[in-house]
Design a protein around this motif. Structure first.
Motif, PDB file in Angstrom:
ATOM      1  N   ALA A  61      -1.804  28.003   6.570  1.00 13.28           N
ATOM      2  CA  ALA A  61      -3.186  28.047   6.096  1.00 13.28           C
ATOM      3  C   ALA A  61      -3.837  29.351   6.518  1.00 13.28           C
ATOM      4  CB  ALA A  61      -3.980  26.862   6.634  1.00 13.28           C
ATOM      5  N   SER A 108       0.813  28.730  -3.361  1.00 15.70           N
ATOM      6  CA  SER A 108      -0.365  29.384  -2.793  1.00 15.70           C
ATOM      7  C   SER A 108      -1.623  28.877  -3.491  1.00 15.70           C
ATOM      8  CB  SER A 108      -0.260  30.902  -2.959  1.00 15.70           C
ATOM      9  OG  SER A 108      -1.492  31.531  -2.646  1.00 15.70           O
ATOM     10  N   ALA A 109      -2.571  28.387  -2.691  1.00 20.98           N
ATOM     11  CA  ALA A 109      -3.820  27.872  -3.253  1.00 20.98           C
ATOM     12  C   ALA A 109      -4.979  28.841  -3.065  1.00 20.98           C
ATOM     13  CB  ALA A 109      -4.165  26.520  -2.623  1.00 20.98           C
ATOM     14  N   TYR A 130      -7.729  21.284   3.841  1.00 24.53           N
ATOM     15  CA  TYR A 130      -7.155  22.032   2.722  1.00 24.53           C
ATOM     16  C   TYR A 130      -8.113  22.009   1.538  1.00 24.53           C
ATOM     17  CZ  TYR A 130      -5.501  17.187   2.406  1.00 24.53           C
ATOM     18  OH  TYR A 130      -5.424  15.818   2.441  1.00 24.53           O
ATOM     19  N   SER A 131      -7.909  22.911   0.604  1.00 28.16           N
ATOM     20  CA  SER A 131      -8.800  23.003  -0.549  1.00 28.16           C
ATOM     21  C   SER A 131      -8.557  21.854  -1.525  1.00 28.16           C
ATOM     22  CB  SER A 131      -8.587  24.329  -1.278  1.00 28.16           C
ATOM     23  OG  SER A 131      -7.326  24.343  -1.945  1.00 28.16           O
ATOM     24  N   LEU A 138      -2.944  19.139   6.866  1.00 26.49           N
ATOM     25  CA  LEU A 138      -1.746  19.486   6.099  1.00 26.49           C
ATOM     26  C   LEU A 138      -0.501  18.747   6.576  1.00 26.49           C
ATOM     27  CD1 LEU A 138      -3.682  22.097   5.610  1.00 26.49           C
ATOM     28  CD2 LEU A 138      -1.559  23.132   4.827  1.00 26.49           C
ATOM     29  N   PHE A 145      -5.604  22.586  -3.833  1.00 25.34           N
ATOM     30  CA  PHE A 145      -4.321  22.340  -3.166  1.00 25.34           C
ATOM     31  C   PHE A 145      -3.971  20.852  -3.216  1.00 25.34           C
ATOM     32  CE2 PHE A 145      -1.879  21.411   0.700  1.00 25.34           C
ATOM     33  CZ  PHE A 145      -0.892  22.385   0.681  1.00 25.34           C
ATOM     34  N   LYS A 146      -4.912  20.008  -2.826  1.00 25.59           N
ATOM     35  CA  LYS A 146      -4.663  18.564  -2.798  1.00 25.59           C
ATOM     36  C   LYS A 146      -4.444  18.016  -4.202  1.00 25.59           C
ATOM     37  CE  LYS A 146      -4.587  14.444  -0.803  1.00 25.59           C
ATOM     38  NZ  LYS A 146      -4.682  13.489  -1.896  1.00 25.59           N
ATOM     39  N   SER A 176      -2.606  26.871   2.071  1.00 20.13           N
ATOM     40  CA  SER A 176      -3.950  26.619   1.536  1.00 20.13           C
ATOM     41  C   SER A 176      -4.995  27.348   2.369  1.00 20.13           C
ATOM     42  CB  SER A 176      -4.263  25.118   1.567  1.00 20.13           C
ATOM     43  OG  SER A 176      -5.609  24.869   1.189  1.00 20.13           O
ATOM     44  N   THR A 191      -4.167  34.238   1.388  1.00 21.47           N
ATOM     45  CA  THR A 191      -3.320  33.050   1.266  1.00 21.47           C
ATOM     46  C   THR A 191      -2.011  33.407   0.565  1.00 21.47           C
ATOM     47  OG1 THR A 191      -5.296  31.654   1.155  1.00 21.47           O
ATOM     48  CG2 THR A 191      -3.227  30.672   0.421  1.00 21.47           C
TER      49      THR A 191
END
Length: 207
Positions: free
Chosen positions: A117, A10-11, A92-93, A132, A96-97, A85, A19
């Protein structure tokens, strides 16, 4: 029959966060489907917000902290992964990446991954398919057919005659992940080397 391991990443940045809630609901859905097949599963949830500093330090030093190393190892050894994310600027954040940039590029080969997401508006739902899904397809993961996006208005909604509500989408996606996890060949725990199936998929990579 061996116990399966499911890891949800979970981001979400707040606590509590939608999230994390979505990650928990998806994990529960997969766990319920596996229980119907008499399969035991251990679930671990990784909160990236708690690892943000360690992730940044790893990116600049090349060395993970013990806690971050344990999180990466959990994802690497999982039988299935849920990756959730929040969507920022239609993708995506960065957190996250950055985390998945630290995971060995071969580690997700052949591994079932459910992408999901959250966001404030349904307009960002396309990020599942243009951000994603391509990320994990590049890593040669087996991306679950159903991806789940939860906008603010989706929580508590049962849908309508044209669109499934969030609970139904969660159940369907969790069930698909469970089926892929249950059918995946058992991994030899005595070695960290990928099996023949994973090696064949990895050979298909084009960099």
């Amino acid at each position: 029959m061996e116990q399966l391991k499911l890891v949800a990443v979970s981001a979400g940045l707040s606590s509590p966060s939608s999230t994390r809630l979505l990650a928990d609901r998806l994990a529960e859905a997969a766990q319920e489907r596996l229980a119907e097949q008499d399969r035991k599963v251990e679930v671990e949830v990784i909160e990236l917000r708690d690892l943000a500093t360690a992730i940044a330090n790893n990116l600049v030093t090349g060395f993970p902290s013990p806690t971050l190393g344990a999180a990466i190892d959990a994802v690497t050894k999982a039988d299935g992964v849920i990756a959730v994310s929040p969507i920022f600027t239609a993708s995506y954040s960065g957190l996250f990446k950055s985390f998945f940039d630290l995971v060995d590029p071969q580690a997700l080969t052949g591994k079932p991954v459910l992408v999901a997401a959250t966001g404030g508006t349904a307009r960002h739902s396309l990020a599942l398919d243009h951000a994603l899904r391509p990320l994990f397809a590049y890593l040669r993961a087996l991306v679950v057919p159903t991806a789940v996006y939860a906008a603010s208005e989706d929580w508590g909604s049962s849908g309508d005659e044209y669109t499934e509500g969030l609970p139904a989408r969660i159940r369907r996606a969790g069930g698909e992940l469970a089926e892929l996890m249950a059918s995946r060949p058992a991994r030899d725990e005595s070695t960290d080397e990928p099996g023949e199936y994973e090696r064949q998929l990895a050979d298909l990579r084009f960099d």
